[in-house]
Design an enzyme around this catalytic site. Structure first.
Site, PDB file in Angstrom:
ATOM      1  N   HIS A 170      -4.920  11.387   1.123  1.00 24.51           N
ATOM      2  CA  HIS A 170      -4.545  10.050   0.648  1.00 24.51           C
ATOM      3  C   HIS A 170      -4.193   9.070   1.751  1.00 24.51           C
ATOM      4  O   HIS A 170      -3.773   7.952   1.463  1.00 24.51           O
ATOM      5  CB  HIS A 170      -3.345  10.111  -0.304  1.00 24.51           C
ATOM      6  CG  HIS A 170      -3.612  10.797  -1.591  1.00 24.51           C
ATOM      7  ND1 HIS A 170      -3.998  10.132  -2.726  1.00 24.51           N
ATOM      8  CD2 HIS A 170      -3.545  12.106  -1.920  1.00 24.51           C
ATOM      9  CE1 HIS A 170      -4.155  10.997  -3.720  1.00 24.51           C
ATOM     10  NE2 HIS A 170      -3.880  12.215  -3.248  1.00 24.51           N
ATOM     11  N   LYS A 214       3.747  -3.957  -4.061  1.00 19.21           N
ATOM     12  CA  LYS A 214       3.394  -2.646  -3.511  1.00 19.21           C
ATOM     13  C   LYS A 214       4.497  -2.268  -2.536  1.00 19.21           C
ATOM     14  O   LYS A 214       5.355  -3.105  -2.237  1.00 19.21           O
ATOM     15  CB  LYS A 214       2.046  -2.712  -2.785  1.00 19.21           C
ATOM     16  CG  LYS A 214       1.910  -3.912  -1.825  1.00 19.21           C
ATOM     17  CD  LYS A 214       0.563  -3.936  -1.112  1.00 19.21           C
ATOM     18  CE  LYS A 214      -0.538  -4.550  -1.926  1.00 19.21           C
ATOM     19  NZ  LYS A 214      -1.653  -3.637  -2.174  1.00 19.21           N
ATOM     20  N   ARG A 215       4.504  -1.019  -2.040  1.00 16.51           N
ATOM     21  CA  ARG A 215       5.486  -0.675  -1.016  1.00 16.51           C
ATOM     22  C   ARG A 215       5.351  -1.617   0.172  1.00 16.51           C
ATOM     23  O   ARG A 215       4.255  -2.086   0.486  1.00 16.51           O
ATOM     24  CB  ARG A 215       5.287   0.786  -0.556  1.00 16.51           C
ATOM     25  CG  ARG A 215       5.770   1.809  -1.562  1.00 16.51           C
ATOM     26  CD  ARG A 215       7.272   1.703  -1.811  1.00 16.51           C
ATOM     27  NE  ARG A 215       8.029   2.231  -0.692  1.00 16.51           N
ATOM     28  CZ  ARG A 215       8.606   3.432  -0.685  1.00 16.51           C
ATOM     29  NH1 ARG A 215       8.547   4.221  -1.736  1.00 16.51           N
ATOM     30  NH2 ARG A 215       9.275   3.849   0.374  1.00 16.51           N
ATOM     31  N   LYS A 271       0.092  -3.038   5.150  1.00 17.96           N
ATOM     32  CA  LYS A 271      -0.245  -3.778   3.927  1.00 17.96           C
ATOM     33  C   LYS A 271      -0.095  -5.290   4.129  1.00 17.96           C
ATOM     34  O   LYS A 271      -0.526  -6.079   3.295  1.00 17.96           O
ATOM     35  CB  LYS A 271       0.623  -3.303   2.761  1.00 17.96           C
ATOM     36  CG  LYS A 271       0.366  -1.844   2.358  1.00 17.96           C
ATOM     37  CD  LYS A 271       1.311  -1.416   1.235  1.00 17.96           C
ATOM     38  CE  LYS A 271       1.265   0.083   0.919  1.00 17.96           C
ATOM     39  NZ  LYS A 271       0.113   0.470   0.084  1.00 17.96           N
ATOM     40  N   LYS A 309      -5.289  -2.440 -11.265  1.00 13.42           N
ATOM     41  CA  LYS A 309      -4.444  -2.874 -12.390  1.00 13.42           C
ATOM     42  C   LYS A 309      -4.491  -4.398 -12.537  1.00 13.42           C
ATOM     43  O   LYS A 309      -4.559  -4.927 -13.647  1.00 13.42           O
ATOM     44  CB  LYS A 309      -3.002  -2.383 -12.186  1.00 13.42           C
ATOM     45  CG  LYS A 309      -2.893  -0.850 -12.231  1.00 13.42           C
ATOM     46  CD  LYS A 309      -1.594  -0.331 -11.640  1.00 13.42           C
ATOM     47  CE  LYS A 309      -1.712   1.153 -11.323  1.00 13.42           C
ATOM     48  NZ  LYS A 309      -0.630   1.647 -10.444  1.00 13.42           N
TER      49      LYS A 309
END
Ligand code: 26R
Length: 822
Positions: A363, A554-555, A560, A666
């Site tokens: 992952h 998100k985290r 990110k 999503k």
């Protein structure tokens, strides 16, 4: 003839109402005059649980047949989210329950909102496990999820003066109506001590492990319902407890306090989820947790198999065990130990069974997240497993030597032991060697797995490597969370899409229907209004559903790039300040996410977002055209509010860093358009929805590699881009920090001096892309068409599709429909 319904199973409004009152009295010990919403929630939850128990037991029984293959999903995290609403939908009793609750003078949504969600995961990996459990059940595939029943899940986040503060998550405090303890399923787990060779009665050479201490594992089962099928699979989570027979008697005779000590120690094992999304180098308790739940799971599987079979020869036909990242990869050595030491299989037989049973999903490519355990710690805790790993390695490296004679380079890359300095066990290598299949979680990611971290393994075993692109369950992420959109969709194409998401494509025929587009906008507007109310309620910030809702949840992680989003917001703010009458598409920029408690930079990014929000939101020059909101305590429950309300989904990771992303799916399934880099599943989403319906920007993985190779210098971008320069200068000047020029210096310095995630390199491209977004949003008819097409073409990203691929290519498992007998 009068038929009287059973209070435990009946579905008429009257029966449901009576059942709730009954549970309130006999389980909660309350009557209406003294009951609060929590009590009613519990009474309702028990009422629902009663109605699924038949399915659950029938399912369990069906799986005991020898010809049935069971998928065992081994995961240190299951981020399942609240159960009630999802169970009502999947049982198909939502409307009846809503009426019954209403007739009892209560509001179903309020009861649903009182449920504490089990936060037994960090983010993507844990939530994926939950979506997969739901899809397995919906597809009627026999499955057990094995994991840890953490007493404290992921911490609750509060924001104080703009900073993240962590609060203990006490999800079990009021009791958990969804779990059933299974004391009869206890298992014993050894730790520490030493090993000893011996000869058995037949004169065979064997090894036994004499542990230093033993912990008992207790199973807690939670049903996972499929959508409108009889299947109710099991999520079996293990709790650590003291083991009376071992410690209490042998070591603590008469020593009461000593005995309680051991109890406390044993129960510590499953106390708390590690909140890190990154390295936990050398945290012994984490290794104990991993071994604990994996050994519990494998012993449980063996027991199940031996109730229906004489021996374990067909273990690999009975079970497929999926390793959710390397966290359960110690299972490879544990199954070898159980087969050889306990069940007396030969090495070769045991190895065949093991490889046949396991498969491994990777992952993440971030080097710091690749698990390795210092050999010293590992050997002390699991002496027998260390021996077994050495033997696996010896035999494996012999094979390698045959293929590459004299190539020591290859040997040292492929070895399960890293012995370049302090010695480590490499868990990804163990998982790869012990599995028959290895997969990444999106097309690009699976390619990068083969090209980078597991490159030499790919060369050695090309046929082992495959891809399964992630997916999400449309039941929770559309039907439960966005009833208005779901009803609109169903009004046009019927409700088959809920089980067969590809049918969403039939929405394409309505893009040119002006009335449909109007309804589509109305739905989005209503959901945005709901979120606006929530924001005003929680934070006192007024935002308008007429603005573009631009969302990044998100985290918090540097890769990110939430801070790239912030740089963009500051740039927009600068533009307004310099040109107050600028033609500006009003935006509400919404953030949410937790930072790992020890991740300083991530915490500083949260502080920066809140500091920018404070200045921008109250600046009269802005005239409400730009608002910034940080939603505290982002979790599954909050995600269910946020995804439906988004117009724009921010998926802006540095190319090559986000393995897949599932939030991206999503959002798009709920009609948001994506602004994103060429990374993870973004690439496949763009391919599906059409490039004209996706806002792509930034460097690709190869561009980044080239730039790095030729020498990346963030200063060049800073000096050559006036907007970038003034944005950074504004932060450095203390403008957002009440004059404190030091506060954000670590963040600014990191960008100027190294910028490891290439924000500056993508800045210009990102801003230009955001300008295109703003332009596009002005044409609401056009925007609505893109939104509809996004939803219509997202069928691929159902976790049902992912699970079918796992079943076909990795697990060789088939559906087993459950018949209701009683
Ligand atoms: C070793 C350790 C403490 C640890 C490292 C990394 C623990 C947890 C993680 C989180 C990683 C593995 C994770 O959540 N990865 C995410 O998996 C999602 C599901 O596949 C992806 O969508 C997402 O891109 C990826 O970051």
């Amino acid at each position: 003839q009068i038929q009287i319904e059973d209070d435990r199973t009946g579905l008429s409004i009257e029966t449901l109402r009576r059942a709730m009152a009954d549970n309130l009295f006999y389980i909660l010990g309350k009557y209406p005059a003294i009951a609060n919403n929590k009590d009613y929630y519990m009474a309702l939850a028990y009422t629902v649980r009663d109605r699924l128990l038949h399915r659950w037991l029938n399912t369990y029984e069906a799986y005991m047949k020898p010809e049935v293959k069971i998928v065992c999903y081994l995961s240190a995290e299951f981020l399942v989210g609240p159960h009630l609403a999802n169970n009502l939908i999947n049982l198909g009793i939502y409307d009846q329950i809503r009426q019954a609750v209403q007739e009892s003078g209560l509001n179903l949504q309020e009861l649903i909102n009182t449920e504490e969600e089990p936060g037994l995961g960090n983010g993507g990996l844990g939530r994926l496990a939950a979506c997969y459990m739901e899809s397995l059940a919906t597809l009627e595939v026999p499955a057990i999820g094995y994991g840890i029943r953490y007493e404290f899940g992921i911490f609750d986040q509060e924001i104080r003066e703009g900073w993240q503060v962590e609060i203990t998550d006490k999800w079990l405090q009021d009791g958990n109506p969804w779990e059933i303890i299974r004391p009869e399923s206890e298992v014993y787990i050894n730790f520490g001590g030493r090993t000893e060779p011996y000869q058995d009665d037949q004169g065979n050479y064997r090894v036994r492990w004499i542990p230093e201490y033993v912990v008992k594992g207790i199973a807690y089962d939670t049903p996972i319902l499929g959508y409108k099928v009889n299947t109710a699979n099991t999520l079996r989570l293990w709790k650590g407890e003291a083991c009376e027979s071992f410690n209490f008697q042998r070591f603590n005779v008469g020593d009461y306090y000593g005995a309680v000590d051991t109890k406390v120690y044993s129960e510590n094992l499953t106390k708390v989820l590690y909140p890190n999304d990154e390295p936990v180098q050398g945290k012994e308790l984490r290794l104990q947790q991993q071994y604990f739940f994996v050994s519990c799971a494998l012993q449980d599987m063996i027991r199940i198999h031996l109730t229906e079979s004489e021996n374990l020869d067909n273990f690999g036909d009975k079970f497929a065990a999926q390793l959710n990242d390397t966290h359960p990869s110690i299972g490879v050595a544990e199954l070898m130990r159980l087969l050889i030491d306990v069940h007396h299989y030969s090495w070769d037989q045991a190895w065949d069974i093991t490889q046949k049973t396991f498969a491994y999903t990777n992952h993440t490519l971030l080097p710091e997240a690749l698990e390795k355990w210092p050999l010293s710690i590992f050997g002390r805790l699991l002496p027998r497993h260390l021996e077994i790993i050495y033997e696996i390695n010896r035999r494996f490296l012999d094979q390698v030597r045959m293929k590459y004679p004299g190539n020591n380079e290859k040997l040292s890359c492929l070895s399960l032991i890293d012995d370049r300095g302090e010695k480590y066990i490499r868990m990804a290598n163990l998982a790869t060697v012990g599995s028959h299949k290895v997969n990444g979680v999106a097309a690009l990611h699976s390619e990068l797995v083969k090209k980078t971290i597991l490159r030499d393994f790919y060369e050695f075993w090309p046929e082992k490597f495959t891809n399964v692109t992630n997916g999400v369950t449309p039941r929770r992420w559309m039907v439960v969370s966005n009833p208005r959109l779901s009803e609109l969709i169903t009004s046009r194409i019927g409700d088959n899409w809920i089980k067969n998401l590809d049918e969403l494509r039939r929405l394409e025929q309505f893009v040119d229907d002006g009335h449909f587009r109007y309804q589509w906008r109305e739905v989005k507007w209503g959901v945005k209004q709901d979120l606006a109310n929530y924001i005003e309620d929680k934070l006192g910030i007024k935002v308008s559903p007429d603005t573009l809702f631009d969302v990044q949840v998100k985290r918090i992680h540097e890769y990110k790039r939430q801070h790239l989003n912030v740089l963009q917001i500051i740039t927009l703010y600068n533009r307004i300040k310099h040109n107050p009458n600028l033609d500006f598409t009003p935006r509400t920029c919404i953030f949410g996410g937790k930072a790992a408690p020890g991740y300083y930079m991530a915490k500083l990014i949260i502080k920066l977002i809140n500091s920018v929000a404070e200045v921008v939101n109250k600046d009269p020059d802005v005239r409400d055209r730009l608002k910034v909101v940080f939603l505290p305590d982002y979790n599954v429950t909050l995600g269910q509010r946020v995804y439906p309300a988004a117009d724009l989904s921010e998926q802006i990771s540095t190319a090559g860093k986000e393995a897949s992303g599932t939030g991206n799916m999503k959002f798009s399934l709920n009609g948001a358009l994506t602004i994103g880099t060429y990374d993870g599943a973004n690439i496949e989403i763009r391919q599906e929805v059409g490039e004209e319906n996706f806002f792509l920007f930034g460097l690709k993985t190869e561009d980044i590699d080239q730039l790095r190779a030729k020498g990346y210098n963030p200063w060049d971008y800073y000096y050559n881009n006036p907007e970038l320069k003034s944005t950074l200068d504004l932060i450095s000047s203390g403008f957002f920090s009440h004059g404190d020029c030091e506060l954000f210096r670590p963040l600014v310095d990191s960008l100027l001096h190294s910028d490891p995630f290439f924000l500056f390199a993508d800045y210009q491209s990102y801003l230009e892309c955001q300008d295109r977004v703003s332009q596009a949003y002005k044409d609401q008819e056009y925007w609505t068409k893109m939104s509809i097409l996004n939803v219509a073409r997202m069928g691929k990203f159902s976790s049902d599709r992912s699970i079918k691929e796992y079943c076909e290519n990795i697990w060789y498992a088939k559906p087993v429909p459950i018949e209701m007998k009683d």
